[in-house]
Design a protein around this motif. Structure first.
Motif, PDB file in Angstrom:
ATOM      1  N   PRO A  97       9.444  21.273  -9.874  1.00 43.23           N
ATOM      2  CA  PRO A  97      10.188  21.724  -8.691  1.00 43.23           C
ATOM      3  C   PRO A  97      10.293  20.597  -7.658  1.00 43.23           C
ATOM      4  O   PRO A  97       9.476  19.667  -7.675  1.00 43.23           O
ATOM      5  N   PRO A  98      11.294  20.672  -6.751  1.00 45.52           N
ATOM      6  CA  PRO A  98      11.471  19.630  -5.736  1.00 45.52           C
ATOM      7  C   PRO A  98      10.166  19.331  -5.009  1.00 45.52           C
ATOM      8  O   PRO A  98       9.462  20.249  -4.595  1.00 45.52           O
ATOM      9  N   ASN A  99       9.877  18.034  -4.908  1.00 42.87           N
ATOM     10  CA  ASN A  99       8.690  17.531  -4.187  1.00 42.87           C
ATOM     11  C   ASN A  99       7.347  17.874  -4.822  1.00 42.87           C
ATOM     12  O   ASN A  99       6.312  17.503  -4.277  1.00 42.87           O
ATOM     13  N   SER A 100       7.334  18.578  -5.951  1.00 41.89           N
ATOM     14  CA  SER A 100       6.061  18.795  -6.643  1.00 41.89           C
ATOM     15  C   SER A 100       5.668  17.518  -7.374  1.00 41.89           C
ATOM     16  O   SER A 100       6.513  16.701  -7.717  1.00 41.89           O
ATOM     17  N   ILE A 101       4.372  17.391  -7.615  1.00 42.84           N
ATOM     18  CA  ILE A 101       3.866  16.203  -8.304  1.00 42.84           C
ATOM     19  C   ILE A 101       2.838  16.636  -9.340  1.00 42.84           C
ATOM     20  O   ILE A 101       2.076  17.582  -9.101  1.00 42.84           O
ATOM     21  N   LEU A 112       8.257   9.391 -26.082  1.00 47.34           N
ATOM     22  CA  LEU A 112       9.410   8.982 -25.280  1.00 47.34           C
ATOM     23  C   LEU A 112       9.661  10.101 -24.274  1.00 47.34           C
ATOM     24  O   LEU A 112       9.667  11.279 -24.640  1.00 47.34           O
ATOM     25  N   VAL A 113       9.858   9.717 -23.016  1.00 43.84           N
ATOM     26  CA  VAL A 113      10.161  10.690 -21.977  1.00 43.84           C
ATOM     27  C   VAL A 113      11.498  10.301 -21.362  1.00 43.84           C
ATOM     28  O   VAL A 113      11.685   9.150 -20.962  1.00 43.84           O
ATOM     29  N   GLY A 114      12.430  11.255 -21.306  1.00 44.76           N
ATOM     30  CA  GLY A 114      13.757  10.953 -20.778  1.00 44.76           C
ATOM     31  C   GLY A 114      14.199  12.003 -19.775  1.00 44.76           C
ATOM     32  O   GLY A 114      13.894  13.188 -19.921  1.00 44.76           O
ATOM     33  N   LEU A 115      14.905  11.550 -18.761  1.00 42.52           N
ATOM     34  CA  LEU A 115      15.363  12.459 -17.694  1.00 42.52           C
ATOM     35  C   LEU A 115      16.648  13.174 -18.104  1.00 42.52           C
ATOM     36  O   LEU A 115      17.648  12.531 -18.422  1.00 42.52           O
ATOM     37  N   TYR A 116      16.585  14.485 -18.091  1.00 39.60           N
ATOM     38  CA  TYR A 116      17.731  15.327 -18.438  1.00 39.60           C
ATOM     39  C   TYR A 116      18.467  15.787 -17.187  1.00 39.60           C
ATOM     40  O   TYR A 116      19.679  15.959 -17.198  1.00 39.60           O
ATOM     41  N   GLN A 117      17.716  15.953 -16.115  1.00 36.13           N
ATOM     42  CA  GLN A 117      18.305  16.425 -14.844  1.00 36.13           C
ATOM     43  C   GLN A 117      17.465  15.926 -13.670  1.00 36.13           C
ATOM     44  O   GLN A 117      16.243  15.921 -13.747  1.00 36.13           O
ATOM     45  N   GLY A 118      18.125  15.520 -12.602  1.00 40.68           N
ATOM     46  CA  GLY A 118      17.427  15.183 -11.365  1.00 40.68           C
ATOM     47  C   GLY A 118      16.886  13.772 -11.320  1.00 40.68           C
ATOM     48  O   GLY A 118      17.345  12.889 -12.052  1.00 40.68           O
ATOM     49  N   LYS A 119      15.881  13.580 -10.461  1.00 42.40           N
ATOM     50  CA  LYS A 119      15.285  12.260 -10.247  1.00 42.40           C
ATOM     51  C   LYS A 119      13.764  12.408 -10.158  1.00 42.40           C
ATOM     52  O   LYS A 119      13.268  13.451  -9.729  1.00 42.40           O
ATOM     53  N   LYS A 166       6.477  12.597  -9.824  1.00 43.73           N
ATOM     54  CA  LYS A 166       6.890  13.428  -8.695  1.00 43.73           C
ATOM     55  C   LYS A 166       8.396  13.656  -8.781  1.00 43.73           C
ATOM     56  O   LYS A 166       9.152  12.716  -9.064  1.00 43.73           O
ATOM     57  N   ALA A 167       8.830  14.897  -8.540  1.00 49.19           N
ATOM     58  CA  ALA A 167      10.268  15.163  -8.458  1.00 49.19           C
ATOM     59  C   ALA A 167      10.749  14.701  -7.096  1.00 49.19           C
ATOM     60  O   ALA A 167      10.186  15.086  -6.075  1.00 49.19           O
ATOM     61  N   THR A 168      11.794  13.860  -7.072  1.00 46.93           N
ATOM     62  CA  THR A 168      12.310  13.371  -5.786  1.00 46.93           C
ATOM     63  C   THR A 168      13.632  14.047  -5.433  1.00 46.93           C
ATOM     64  O   THR A 168      14.336  13.610  -4.535  1.00 46.93           O
ATOM     65  N   THR A 169      13.934  15.112  -6.138  1.00 47.91           N
ATOM     66  CA  THR A 169      15.110  15.920  -5.799  1.00 47.91           C
ATOM     67  C   THR A 169      14.771  16.826  -4.618  1.00 47.91           C
ATOM     68  O   THR A 169      13.609  17.126  -4.369  1.00 47.91           O
ATOM     69  N   VAL A 170      15.811  17.283  -3.911  1.00 42.08           N
ATOM     70  CA  VAL A 170      15.582  18.099  -2.713  1.00 42.08           C
ATOM     71  C   VAL A 170      15.738  19.591  -3.014  1.00 42.08           C
ATOM     72  O   VAL A 170      14.948  20.424  -2.563  1.00 42.08           O
ATOM     73  N   PHE A 171      16.750  19.946  -3.816  1.00 40.78           N
ATOM     74  CA  PHE A 171      17.052  21.366  -4.014  1.00 40.78           C
ATOM     75  C   PHE A 171      16.792  21.853  -5.434  1.00 40.78           C
ATOM     76  O   PHE A 171      16.423  23.005  -5.639  1.00 40.78           O
ATOM     77  N   THR A 172      17.043  21.001  -6.409  1.00 43.03           N
ATOM     78  CA  THR A 172      16.933  21.452  -7.804  1.00 43.03           C
ATOM     79  C   THR A 172      15.755  20.772  -8.485  1.00 43.03           C
ATOM     80  O   THR A 172      15.387  19.650  -8.123  1.00 43.03           O
ATOM     81  N   PRO A 173      15.159  21.434  -9.482  1.00 44.12           N
ATOM     82  CA  PRO A 173      14.044  20.807 -10.191  1.00 44.12           C
ATOM     83  C   PRO A 173      14.494  19.562 -10.956  1.00 44.12           C
ATOM     84  O   PRO A 173      15.662  19.418 -11.295  1.00 44.12           O
TER      85      PRO A 173
END
Ligand SMILES: [Fe+2]
Length: 210
Positions: A97-101, A112-119, A166-173
């Motif tokens: 979730p946003p801002n969770s770590i 291998l870890v790859g980003l599917y959505q967000g930052k 850490k998720a650096t997104t604001v609204f979406t996971p």
């Protein structure tokens, strides 16, 4: 020494999503794992472009597997959803979730870890002690990375194996897909507290499977 005990992985393939894109990737990945014969660097080298192609595809990850989980074994509402599991390969989504770590943790396997959505912001650590003193671990930070959609990073213990995310997104996971050589959610692995110089074994579990 940290525990590395694993529950026995399943004898047969376990599917949790019905997706032609994922099943095509699993077929390829299993062939690569077999042909590279435990040379994990080579496994990662050959597998990575296929994983990059999977990450570019949309709509293969069902909505259910893109949700946070308040009951999280990792804390912070982080969902860890098992997508596929067999003896040699486990794939799961990690929904932060946003801002969770995440806690600072290890994986004890190639991956291998790859980003599917967000930052995400990933902090990578290296262990300085030799692991001989029970409950004690000294870490230093070796890298801080900003990870965006489509980016992939490697886990090849001990290199890159200890990190927090850490998720650096604001609204979406933020959602990452993990392609792992072990059943990461089922094994006893480790979390770390660098201020207290402590290490503790834990089992993260999955949000949708024992
Ligand atoms: Fe991780």
């Amino acid at each position: 020494m940290p525990h590395t005990t694993a529950l026995e992985p399943p004898e047969t393939d376990q599917w949790f999503v019905d997706s032609p894109e994922l099943s095509e990737f699993v077929t390829t990945a299993k062939e690569i794992i077999a042909s590279t014969n435990r040379n994990h660097t080579e496994t990662l080298n050959i597998l990575e472009p296929y994983f990059a192609a999977l990450l570019q595809k949309r709509d293969w990850l069902p909505e259910h597997f893109a949700q946070p989980n308040p009951e999280s074994g990792l804390g912070g509402g982080i969902g860890q959803w098992l997508l596929y599991r067999s003896q040699e390969l486990t794939i799961f989504s990690l929904v932060i979730p946003p801002n969770s770590i995440t806690p600072i943790h290890d994986h004890l396997s190639w991956g291998l870890v790859g980003l599917y959505q967000g930052k995400q912001e990933e902090t990578v650590y290296r262990r300085l002690d030799n692991g001989e003193l029970e409950g004690f671990a000294q870490l230093e930070i070796v890298g801080l990375y900003q990870v965006k959609r489509g980016d992939i990073y490697r886990l090849l213990p001990p290199d890159g194996d200890i990190h927090s995310v850490k998720a650096t997104t604001v609204f979406t996971p933020s959602i990452s897909i993990h392609v792992m050589g072990n059943d990461t959610g089922s094994i006893l692995r480790n979390k770390y507290n660098p201020e207290q110089q402590s290490i503790q074994s834990f089992c993260s579990g999955y949000s949708n499977a024992p």
